[in-house]
Write a protein that holds these residues in place. Structure first.
Motif, mmCIF file in Angstrom:
data_model
loop_
_atom_site.group_PDB
_atom_site.id
_atom_site.type_symbol
_atom_site.label_atom_id
_atom_site.label_comp_id
_atom_site.label_asym_id
_atom_site.label_seq_id
_atom_site.Cartn_x
_atom_site.Cartn_y
_atom_site.Cartn_z
ATOM 1 N N LEU A 1 50.535 59.098 10.001
ATOM 2 C CA LEU A 1 49.315 59.900 10.131
ATOM 3 C C LEU A 1 48.168 59.075 10.692
ATOM 4 C CD1 LEU A 1 49.419 62.040 6.864
ATOM 5 C CD2 LEU A 1 49.986 62.727 9.190
ATOM 6 N N ARG A 2 48.042 57.830 10.265
ATOM 7 C CA ARG A 2 46.954 56.994 10.785
ATOM 8 C C ARG A 2 47.145 56.730 12.284
ATOM 9 N NH1 ARG A 2 43.305 54.507 7.755
ATOM 10 N NH2 ARG A 2 43.134 52.815 9.271
ATOM 11 N N ASN A 3 48.369 56.469 12.678
ATOM 12 C CA ASN A 3 48.604 56.250 14.104
ATOM 13 C C ASN A 3 48.415 57.526 14.900
ATOM 14 O OD1 ASN A 3 49.604 53.379 14.726
ATOM 15 N ND2 ASN A 3 50.738 53.899 12.870
ATOM 16 N N GLN A 4 48.759 58.651 14.310
ATOM 17 C CA GLN A 4 48.526 59.923 14.985
ATOM 18 C C GLN A 4 47.039 60.166 15.185
ATOM 19 O OE1 GLN A 4 50.887 63.673 14.123
ATOM 20 N NE2 GLN A 4 48.975 64.189 13.092
ATOM 21 N N LEU A 5 46.244 59.888 14.154
ATOM 22 C CA LEU A 5 44.796 60.044 14.276
ATOM 23 C C LEU A 5 44.221 59.037 15.270
ATOM 24 C CD1 LEU A 5 42.131 61.309 13.477
ATOM 25 C CD2 LEU A 5 42.067 59.794 11.481
ATOM 26 N N ALA A 6 44.724 57.818 15.236
ATOM 27 C CA ALA A 6 44.262 56.820 16.200
ATOM 28 C C ALA A 6 44.561 57.276 17.627
ATOM 29 C CB ALA A 6 44.920 55.469 15.921
ATOM 30 N N GLY A 7 45.703 57.911 17.821
ATOM 31 C CA GLY A 7 46.026 58.442 19.139
ATOM 32 C C GLY A 7 45.084 59.554 19.565
ATOM 33 N N ARG A 8 44.715 60.439 18.623
ATOM 34 C CA ARG A 8 43.769 61.500 18.953
ATOM 35 C C ARG A 8 42.387 60.916 19.269
ATOM 36 N NH1 ARG A 8 48.065 63.402 18.286
ATOM 37 N NH2 ARG A 8 48.054 62.624 20.414
ATOM 38 N N ASP A 9 41.996 59.862 18.533
ATOM 39 C CA ASP A 9 40.726 59.191 18.838
ATOM 40 C C ASP A 9 40.750 58.620 20.253
ATOM 41 O OD1 ASP A 9 39.700 59.769 16.356
ATOM 42 O OD2 ASP A 9 40.200 57.828 15.473
ATOM 43 N N ALA A 10 41.874 58.003 20.611
ATOM 44 C CA ALA A 10 42.000 57.449 21.957
ATOM 45 C C ALA A 10 41.980 58.550 23.013
ATOM 46 C CB ALA A 10 43.282 56.616 22.064
ATOM 47 N N ASP A 11 42.623 59.684 22.722
ATOM 48 C CA ASP A 11 42.570 60.821 23.645
ATOM 49 C C ASP A 11 41.137 61.272 23.868
ATOM 50 O OD1 ASP A 11 45.318 60.796 23.855
ATOM 51 O OD2 ASP A 11 45.631 62.402 22.393
ATOM 52 N N TYR A 12 40.377 61.294 22.773
ATOM 53 C CA TYR A 12 38.976 61.703 22.896
ATOM 54 C C TYR A 12 38.195 60.701 23.743
ATOM 55 C CZ TYR A 12 34.204 62.892 21.648
ATOM 56 O OH TYR A 12 32.887 63.226 21.715
ATOM 57 N N ASP A 13 38.389 59.410 23.472
ATOM 58 C CA ASP A 13 37.680 58.394 24.242
ATOM 59 C C ASP A 13 38.037 58.484 25.726
ATOM 60 O OD1 ASP A 13 36.518 57.481 21.929
ATOM 61 O OD2 ASP A 13 37.930 55.830 21.629
ATOM 62 N N LEU A 14 39.304 58.742 26.015
ATOM 63 C CA LEU A 14 39.727 58.893 27.412
ATOM 64 C C LEU A 14 39.085 60.121 28.049
ATOM 65 C CD1 LEU A 14 41.514 58.011 29.767
ATOM 66 C CD2 LEU A 14 43.377 59.337 28.764
ATOM 67 N N ALA A 15 39.026 61.230 27.306
ATOM 68 C CA ALA A 15 38.398 62.445 27.841
ATOM 69 C C ALA A 15 36.912 62.221 28.095
ATOM 70 C CB ALA A 15 38.601 63.608 26.874
ATOM 71 N N VAL A 16 36.239 61.499 27.189
ATOM 72 C CA VAL A 16 34.820 61.201 27.381
ATOM 73 C C VAL A 16 34.632 60.311 28.603
ATOM 74 C CG1 VAL A 16 32.855 59.960 26.404
ATOM 75 C CG2 VAL A 16 34.142 61.559 24.990
#
Length: 507
Positions: free
Chosen positions: A368-383
């Motif tokens: 779950l932590r790695n999944q959330l970290a991946g979503r955070d990275a997706d957000y940073d990439l989108a920004v």
């Protein structure tokens, strides 16, 4: 108090103790220390006042949806309309939109309860070698009619977040489909301008060919009369061959551009043969809206699509965070079951099963932590993509505007030079007719005139292309869908304006 009365009350803490402990563990081990780092740029912070200082400013300077009609060419209008009606690239973009909308529909369906019906017959006969009588050697069948109900309450908003993330992706796909249409129309307009320039270059090459032939004929006459040597003839032959090469090059460019335009129309190369020579194209004065750069957010399809992807990524973070909390699933089966059809619809055949089920994430090896970290990275990439799109959009506006202004000045200077060359050629012609000059003087004065004609044709094409680039950089007048924006994580923005979305706080 009797022992019978105290048992339930003493047992209640023992029943919920594991649940409480699991909740504590899940909460403590959840998303602590994980957060996105990207921050969307504020368009108003991108200063551009001095770059646009000399531009004509207007509240209505954003292009119209049919901006290409400003060139005043009916054939160009027809070509773009034909392309927008049948280009395969548009079909692919529309298919991607339908694909994204379907994904959003699946995410929406996952939030809702389901009800299904089933009819089943199941039979079994155990061999006597496995089970003795009365079980073995006897065939038994069961008929079952049932209704099944399933529902997972969205206690933490995870289902809703996944739906809104998919919805944001669908909206981004819709806007990107509009961007494809803008790119197609601008590419056709640019190709059409290049086609007009190629025809003009061919005209100049043909005129240079005629001049070289006159020089060659005159040189032969002078050599025959003993007034000149072979140098004049060789120079004329060289000029004639060079003109032939320019004519062939211009024709090759015309053919290539016709093929390119036919492909943009979604047709075969024979369609390009029917494209007539473009007429004179009008170049409009460059102008930009007074509300730049902030209002550019709501007019550029690529910027709007990038922001929708930021919104989708932010809801992806919400959905990932909801995975850390317990989930409740409700299920129930109601039906009839019997070993024979005659007993299937009796009261004794009733079948009822159901109840809640609770699942708790406690230890998952860091999934779950790695999944959330991946979503955070997706957000940073989108920004990052959004910020890059915004900066790039403003740069394209400035480049097109500055190019148009510079080319207007270059055209004015080149036209002055051409007027002077025209006067020099007229003077040489007048002197020749009066017997005060030679035909060589006339042909020599014609060469810079033809060179300036070719230079002017190139500058006019560049100026028209700069106007196309400016219209494209300002969004091409496409009606970008701006209704019901997806708010960021905290639901802090419900405005129906894309401008509000672009300025919404990020998680």
């Amino acid at each position: 108090m009797s022992r019978h009365d105290t048992r339930p009350r003493r047992g209640l803490p023992f029943v919920f103790a594991p649940l409480a402990a699991a909740l504590i563990l899940a909460g403590c081990a959840s998303s602590r220390g994980l957060a996105p780092e990207g921050r969307a740029l504020d368009a108003d912070a991108l200063v551009a006042q001095r770059s646009f200082a000399d531009a004509a400013l207007s509240d209505a300077a954003f292009p119209r949806a049919d901006w290409w009609t400003g060139f005043g060419d009916a054939q160009l209008n027809a070509l773009i309309e034909e392309a927008l009606a049948g280009n395969p690239g548009l079909d692919a973009a529309d298919a991607r939109v339908r694909q994204a909308v379907a994904q959003a529909g699946l995410a929406d369906a996952a939030r809702k309860p389901t009800l299904g019906a089933s009819a089943q017959y199941s039979g079994l006969q155990l061999p006597e070698t496995v089970a003795p009588e009365p079980l073995g050697g006897k065939y038994s069948g069961v008929e079952v009619l049932s209704l099944s109900f399933k529902y997972s309450p969205d206690l933490w908003g995870g289902h809703r977040a996944r739906w809104r993330a998919a919805l944001g992706q669908a909206r981004a796909a819709e806007v990107e489909a509009q961007a494809v249409r803008l790119s197609l129309s601008s590419n056709i307009a640019r190709g059409y301008v290049s086609l007009a320039q190629a025809f003009q270059a061919q005209d100049v090459a043909l005129a240079e060919k005629r001049r070289a032939e006159q020089l060659l004929a005159l040189g032969r006459q002078r050599v025959k009369a003993g007034l000149d040597n072979q140098l004049q003839i060789r120079n004329a032959e060289s000029a004639s061959a060079a003109a032939d090469q320019q004519i062939q090059s211009a024709q090759q460019q015309i053919d290539s551009l016709r093929n390119a335009l036919a492909a943009l129309l979604g047709k075969g190369p024979d369609r390009g043969l029917d494209i007539a020579r473009p007429g004179a194209l009008a170049a409009q004065a460059p102008a930009v809206p007074a509300v730049l750069p902030s209002e550019l957010l709501g007019h550029r399809p690529d910027v709007v699509a990038a922001r929708w992807r930021v919104e989708a990524a932010s809801h992806g973070i919400e959905a990932a965070k909801a995975e850390f909390y317990p989930t409740v699933n409700l299920s129930a089966i109601v039906g009839l079951a019997s070993g024979g059809l005659s007993d299937l619809f009796t009261r004794d055949a009733r079948l009822i099963q159901g109840g809640p089920a609770i699942s708790l994430p406690i230890f998952d090896g860091g999934r779950l932590r790695n999944q959330l970290a991946g979503r955070d990275a997706d957000y940073d990439l989108a920004v990052a993509n959004y910020n890059q799109s915004l900066v790039g959009a403003l740069r394209e506006v400035a480049d097109a505007l500055q190019a148009a202004r510079s080319l207007d000045g270059q055209l004015a200077s080149a036209q002055q030079a051409r007027d002077a060359a025209q006067q020099a050629w007229q003077i040489a012609s007048t002197r020749y007719r009066a017997g005060l000059g030679t035909q060589l003087d006339v042909l020599a004065a014609q060469r810079p005139l033809l060179q300036l004609d070719q230079q002017l044709a190139g500058l006019r094409a560049q100026r028209l292309a700069a106007g196309i680039d400016l219209d494209r950089a300002l969004g091409g007048g496409l009606p970008v869908q701006a209704s019901d924006p997806v708010a960021p994580l905290s639901e802090r923005s419900d405005s129906s304006s894309i401008h509000a979305i672009a300025k919404a706080p990020t998680p």
